[in-house]
Structure formats: structure tokens, C-alpha cells
Enzyme design. Structure first.
Site, mmCIF file in Angstrom:
data_model
loop_
_atom_site.group_PDB
_atom_site.id
_atom_site.type_symbol
_atom_site.label_atom_id
_atom_site.label_comp_id
_atom_site.label_asym_id
_atom_site.label_seq_id
_atom_site.Cartn_x
_atom_site.Cartn_y
_atom_site.Cartn_z
ATOM 1 N N ARG A 240 0.842 -1.191 0.000
ATOM 2 C CA ARG A 240 0.000 0.000 0.000
ATOM 3 C C ARG A 240 0.882 1.247 0.000
ATOM 4 O O ARG A 240 1.712 1.422 0.888
ATOM 5 C CB ARG A 240 -0.903 -0.016 1.248
ATOM 6 C CG ARG A 240 -1.766 1.210 1.341
ATOM 7 C CD ARG A 240 -2.709 1.208 2.549
ATOM 8 N NE ARG A 240 -3.294 2.534 2.620
ATOM 9 C CZ ARG A 240 -3.517 3.222 3.729
ATOM 10 N NH1 ARG A 240 -3.246 2.698 4.908
ATOM 11 N NH2 ARG A 240 -4.019 4.432 3.684
ATOM 12 N N HIS B 227 -3.212 10.796 1.029
ATOM 13 C CA HIS B 227 -2.629 10.556 2.353
ATOM 14 C C HIS B 227 -2.056 11.884 2.859
ATOM 15 O O HIS B 227 -0.852 12.037 3.040
ATOM 16 C CB HIS B 227 -1.569 9.454 2.290
ATOM 17 C CG HIS B 227 -1.305 8.776 3.606
ATOM 18 N ND1 HIS B 227 -1.458 7.418 3.795
ATOM 19 C CD2 HIS B 227 -0.905 9.261 4.807
ATOM 20 C CE1 HIS B 227 -1.133 7.103 5.042
ATOM 21 N NE2 HIS B 227 -0.784 8.218 5.682
ATOM 22 N N GLU C 277 -7.619 8.104 6.666
ATOM 23 C CA GLU C 277 -7.925 8.668 7.984
ATOM 24 C C GLU C 277 -8.579 10.040 7.949
ATOM 25 O O GLU C 277 -7.948 11.051 8.310
ATOM 26 C CB GLU C 277 -6.656 8.718 8.845
ATOM 27 C CG GLU C 277 -6.063 7.352 9.096
ATOM 28 C CD GLU C 277 -4.960 7.352 10.126
ATOM 29 O OE1 GLU C 277 -4.577 8.440 10.608
ATOM 30 O OE2 GLU C 277 -4.480 6.267 10.460
ATOM 31 N N ASN D 170 -7.491 1.111 9.982
ATOM 32 C CA ASN D 170 -6.161 1.378 10.539
ATOM 33 C C ASN D 170 -6.263 1.197 12.050
ATOM 34 O O ASN D 170 -6.927 1.988 12.727
ATOM 35 C CB ASN D 170 -5.717 2.825 10.259
ATOM 36 C CG ASN D 170 -5.405 3.069 8.792
ATOM 37 O OD1 ASN D 170 -5.539 2.183 7.955
ATOM 38 N ND2 ASN D 170 -4.984 4.286 8.475
ATOM 39 N N TYR E 171 -4.322 0.762 15.750
ATOM 40 C CA TYR E 171 -3.055 0.853 16.470
ATOM 41 C C TYR E 171 -3.156 0.410 17.928
ATOM 42 O O TYR E 171 -2.342 -0.347 18.409
ATOM 43 C CB TYR E 171 -2.488 2.286 16.384
ATOM 44 C CG TYR E 171 -1.867 2.539 15.022
ATOM 45 C CD1 TYR E 171 -0.540 2.235 14.779
ATOM 46 C CD2 TYR E 171 -2.630 3.009 13.969
ATOM 47 C CE1 TYR E 171 0.032 2.411 13.522
ATOM 48 C CE2 TYR E 171 -2.077 3.192 12.702
ATOM 49 C CZ TYR E 171 -0.742 2.888 12.491
ATOM 50 O OH TYR E 171 -0.189 3.055 11.242
ATOM 51 N N GLU F 22 -3.704 -0.660 8.061
ATOM 52 C CA GLU F 22 -2.511 -0.271 8.825
ATOM 53 C C GLU F 22 -2.561 -0.913 10.198
ATOM 54 O O GLU F 22 -3.621 -0.971 10.822
ATOM 55 C CB GLU F 22 -2.442 1.252 9.051
ATOM 56 C CG GLU F 22 -1.949 2.046 7.887
ATOM 57 C CD GLU F 22 -1.850 3.541 8.179
ATOM 58 O OE1 GLU F 22 -1.561 3.929 9.336
ATOM 59 O OE2 GLU F 22 -2.072 4.320 7.242
HETATM 60 C C1 BGC Z 1 -0.964 7.241 9.438
HETATM 61 C C2 BGC Z 1 0.474 7.158 9.016
HETATM 62 C C3 BGC Z 1 1.358 7.332 10.229
HETATM 63 C C4 BGC Z 1 1.036 6.248 11.224
HETATM 64 C C5 BGC Z 1 1.908 6.232 12.442
HETATM 65 C C6 BGC Z 1 -1.270 6.509 10.706
HETATM 66 O O1 BGC Z 1 -2.269 7.138 11.389
HETATM 67 O O2 BGC Z 1 -1.808 6.865 8.392
HETATM 68 O O3 BGC Z 1 0.740 8.098 8.036
HETATM 69 O O4 BGC Z 1 2.696 7.383 9.923
HETATM 70 O O5 BGC Z 1 -0.279 6.428 11.641
HETATM 71 O O6 BGC Z 1 1.873 7.410 13.139
#
Ligand code: BGC
Length: 488
Positions: free
Chosen positions: A95, A140, A185, A324, A326, A395
Site C-alpha cells: 500500500r 494521504h 484517515e 487502521n 493501532y 494499517e
Molecule cells: C498514518 C500514518 C502514520 C502512522 C503512524 C497513521 O495514522 O496513516 O501516516 O505514519 O499512523 O503514526
């Protein structure tokens, strides 16, 4: 000897406990990057300025280490090495994003850069030659500065401008690109961009962030609809990528409603209009913002309503859900006065505070907690709340400060997240694929080059930006080869 014993025992336990560690044959493994973060060559040929170029050239001190991405990883010059890395790991998809000002220097299709066109064309062809599917993000975060001067995402016309740009992309690359992400995002674009966290670095979390939210959704929808003309011939799939932390109530009873609202502000604002049966803003959120707007003395809600036609235009504009993910946060009800501020957009608006779980490991950033089960819960939530059949994890990654290659925390993070993804699949959630953020270390927005996300380390001192596999890159390669998160 002892170590081997542990391994043997744990394998035995997994086998006897019946845990399946192997991914289905259709599941795709990938990694991601974004144009501004890796390309460099910010003014090469006819490329015009993006909002990030302008921001960091005029206010360099905003970035922790005062750096910018003028050069970044030199991927504009060394993209063949990126393809090689993707191939080395055996990725099935890569991607990356296209820089709007590199392809359309005026922001409009009146001028298509032939250099930009061949750059992205070569990258796409290079990937396909290695059997890697390009997953292309159209936006992006690097808006052409010229469009920002016309109001950027607060100007309703941007929906049409974006669809025009998308049409150029389908025309130029649609024969070869089968996965498109319109917008990366929207939350970060709108709430980050208007709370001085990201370009255009403006300060208006009352009106602009919601205008932006409305226009981002319309832009996405128009771009999706513009594909109809190409769909039969090219048969690609399109969605957007939503960043969505998993939220849980600190106190299951007291904080339940606040958590629901936080989910709606973060995810529902962008998810509900597209993926729900009814479309439109999430009803509780709409009611909440209308209510506070009234008490603040506004005649209209700060979250501008959609017309019935717009609701229909946006609803159903997806072929899969792009996620995405995290981390996970706990939500505690507060008041709008006592709410915690950044790092969580909207906490003041909602009157909530986001807190850490006392027993979960926090790593590198004070809000980044490790809780892999959160990803699985979130996948189920998407399936249960929307009409969505397919989900792609667009992501997932771990920030680290380490400069060396021994990123065992990242190995562990990926492994445990993959385990949860597979459990979700086995429980009936259709996850099409998983994308690590990021292929290589890159420019991490306002944290500069301090935080490292790469499966491959990049030596930013070296003229060639040498890329070297980290332990996580090697682990991921073994995972892909064996199609199993425990590499067996
Ligand atoms: C974003 C990326 C970023 C990553 C880590 C994501 O929210 O899409 O561009 O580098 O987080 O911070």
C-alpha cells in the site's frame, strides 16, 4: 536445552489445544507507506507544493527534530529498492499513496504531469512484475497548497475536485490497480488538521473540523461513484481507511454511554454514513452536537446535516472496510470542562477522558498500550454494526525509538495481532488481509524521524538511505512463507 523445552511444550500445547495458526489461502499480507513520508523530491520537475511542504518550510519548529520530508527516504529515486524489499518479504500487497500535487501540479486535471505519471506507472508495473498487488491510496494528507488557498477541505467544491483527481487515477492506472483507498484517515485530516496537529495546522475544532468531515465523505462518495464507469472493465475494489482506536469503558456501567459516543465521534462519524443500513451521521452523535451547538448559541448544528440525496450518495460507497488499528484506550466520563485534551480529538467536545489500562503495557508513547484482543473485538464490532462483508486491515504497527535492528517488541506486537486476526477469521469475520505500517522507517509527521515504524531500518545518514531488514522484517517474511503467525 531449557529454551527448546519451552518451545516444544508451547507447540504441544497449541496443537493439543487445537489453535489453528495458519491463514487461509486467500488472505493477503502487506505493508504500507505514504508519499510525503517516503518520496522526498518535494520540488522535482513540475511537482507543486503540498500543505505539508508549505507548513514545514514556514514553521520548521513544529516538528520535534525540526526536520521535514524534503528528502525523506528518497523513495522517488530508490523506489526499485522498496519493491525489492516488498518482494524479499514475500508481500502480496504493497500500500502506497499517490501525491496529488506530483500528479496534478495545479490540483486540477488541466495539467497532468507526465513525470508524475511515469513515476507512479513504473512503481505499479514494478510491483506487478514481482506479483505484488498495488493498494493505492489517493490521498494521504498532502493536499496541493493551491487548493488549500481555496479553503481546502472546508470548501464544498473539494468533493468535485477530488472526484476529478480520482477519475484521472482510474484512467491512468485503473487497468493495473485493483485496490484503491480514496482517503486515509478522515479523522486525522479533519480533527488533526484543525487542532494544530497536522497540516494545514489551523485552529478551529468548532466549525472547520465538521465541515471537513462532511466534505471528506462527499469527496469519497463522488470518487467511489466515478469508478462506476470503469468498474465493469477493471473490476477493482474501493474503500477509505478509517483510523479507529478500540474504546472500552473504564467502568462498564458508568462509562458505557460516554464510550458509545466516543466511538461515534471517532469511527461512526466516518463509518456510519458509508457502511450502515440507514446512512447519514450516527443519530446519537448528530443529536448530541445539535444539542451543544444550541446551548452555545448557534442557530444550526456545528455538524452540518446531509440532505437526503447526499445521504443516499454516500451510503454504500465501499467494496470493503479499510481499518487502521493501532491501540485500545479506556474511556472515562468527565465534563466538557474537566475532559482531557490531546492526544485524543474530541475529548473536550464530548466531555470524556481517555485513560490507560493499569495492567496493560504502555510503549514509547504514553497513550500507546498493547492490547491485541482489542483488534479482534473491533473486527467483530465492524461486522456486527455494519453491512460490511470484507474488512482489510490497512494499517497496524508499533512505534519504537530503537535505532538498531533488534525490534523484538514489534515482532511480538505483529505476532499477537495476527493471532487475534486469525481468531476473528475463524469466528466468522471476513478479514481479507493485513498491512503492517510500515514497510520502512519514514518521516513520522510532527514527530519527525524520531519514531520508527519500519520493518526495515533506514539509515538517514547515508546518501542512499540504505534499508536493512529488522528482526520484524525477517519475522514477517517467515510468517508469509509459512502463512502462519507462529511460523510453523
Ligand atoms: C498514518 C500514518 C502514520 C502512522 C503512524 C497513521 O495514522 O496513516 O501516516 O505514519 O499512523 O503514526
Amino acid at each position: 536445552m531449557k529454551f527448546h523445552g519451552v518451545v516444544v511444550l508451547s507447540v504441544f500445547f497449541r496443537v493439543s489445544s487445537g489453535e489453528n495458526t495458519t491463514f487461509p489461502s486467500w488472505f493477503m499480507f502487506g505493508a504500507a507507506t505514504a508519499a510525503y513520508q517516503i518520496e522526498g523530491a518535494w520540488s522535482t520537475a513540475d511537482k507543486s507544493e503540498s500543505i505539508w511542504d508549505r507548513l514545514l518550510h514556514t514553521q520548521p519548529s513544529l516538528v520535534m527534530d525540526h526536520s521535514n520530508a524534503d528528502d525523506a527516504c528518497f523513495s522517488y529515486d530508490f523506489w526499485t529498492r522498496d519493491v525489492e524489499i516488498a518482494h524479499e518479504m514475500g508481500l502480496q500487497m504493497y500500500r502506497f499513496s499517490i501525491s496529488w500535487p506530483r500528479l496534478l501540479p495545479t490540483g486540477f486535471p488541466n495539467q497532468i504531469s507526465s513525470i508524475g505519471k511515469s513515476y507512479y506507472g513504473n512503481l505499479i508495473d514494478g510491483l506487478l512484475r514481482k506479483g505484488i498487488q498495488p493498494v493505492v491510496t489517493m490521498y494521504h494528507w498532502d493536499l496541493p497548497q493551491s487548493l488549500q488557498e481555496l479553503g481546502g477541505w472546508t470548501n464544498p467544491l473539494i468533493a468535485t475536485w477530488f472526484a476529478d483527481y480520482a477519475r484521472v487515477l482510474y484512467t491512468l492506472f485503473g487497468d493495473r490497480v485493483k485496490y484503491w483507498i480514496t482517503i486515509n484517515e478522515p479523522l486525522t485530516i479533519c480533527d488533526g488538521g484543525y487542532s494544530k496537529m497536522a497540516a494545514p495546522y489551523l485552529d478551529d475544532m468548532k466549525i472547520s473540523n465538521y465541515l471537513c468531515s462532511r466534505h471528506v465523505l462527499l469527496a469519497h462518495a463522488k470518487a467511489f461513484r466515478a469508478y462506476e464507469k470503469f468498474r465493469k472493465q477493471y473490476r477493482g475494489k474501493i474503500s477509505m481507511a478509517n483510523v479507529f482506536f478500540w474504546f472500552e469503558p473504564l467502568n462498564p456501567e458508568k462509562d458505557k454511554e460516554a464510550t458509545k459516543l466516543a466511538m461515534q465521534l471517532w469511527e461512526g462519524r466516518f463509518g456510519h454514513p458509508i457502511y450502515s443500513k440507514t446512512g447519514g451521521w450516527p443519530p446519537e452523535l448528530e443529536k448530541y452536537i445539535a444539542g451543544i451547538s444550541k446551548t452555545e448559541g448557534y442557530n444550526q448544528s456545528r455538524l452540518p446535516p446531509f440532505t437526503p440525496e447526499e445521504i443516499q450518495l454516500i451510503k454504500g460507497t465501499y467494496d470493503f472496510y479499510g481499518l487502521n488499528h493501532y491501540t485500545t484506550r479506556l474511556v472515562r466520563k468527565a465534563t466538557r470542562k474537566t475532559a482531557g485534551d490531546w492526544p485524543f480529538y474530541g475529548s473536550k467536545e464530548l466531555g470524556v477522558t481517555f485513560v490507560n489500562h493499569p495492567n496493560r503495557r504502555t510503549i514509547v508513547i504514553d497513550w500507546f498500550q498493547i492490547y491485541p484482543e482489542g483488534l479482534r473485538k473491533q473486527l467483530h464490532w465492524i461486522k456486527d454494526n455494519y453491512e460490511v462483508k470484507d474488512i482489510m486491515i490497512t494499517e497496524n504497527g508499533l512505534p519504537m525509538l530503537r535505532l538498531d535492528l533488534a525490534d523484538y517488541d514489534r515482532v511480538d506486537y505483529i505476532k499477537k495481532n495476527l493471532e487475534q486476526v486469525l481468531l476473528a477469521i475463524n469466528e466468522g469475520v471476513h478479514v481479507m488481509g493485513y498491512t503492517v505500517w510500515s514497510l520502512i522507517d519514514s518521516f513520522e509527521w510532527i514527530t519527525g524521524y524520531k519514531l520508527k515504524y519500519g520493518l526495515y531500518h533506514v539509515n538517514f545518514e547515508s546518501e542512499y538511505r540504505l534499508r536493512t531488514a529488522r528482526e520484524s522484517g525477517k519475522y514477517y517474511r517467515r510468517v508469509i512463507k509459512s502463512r502462519s503467525w507462529d511460523e510453523s
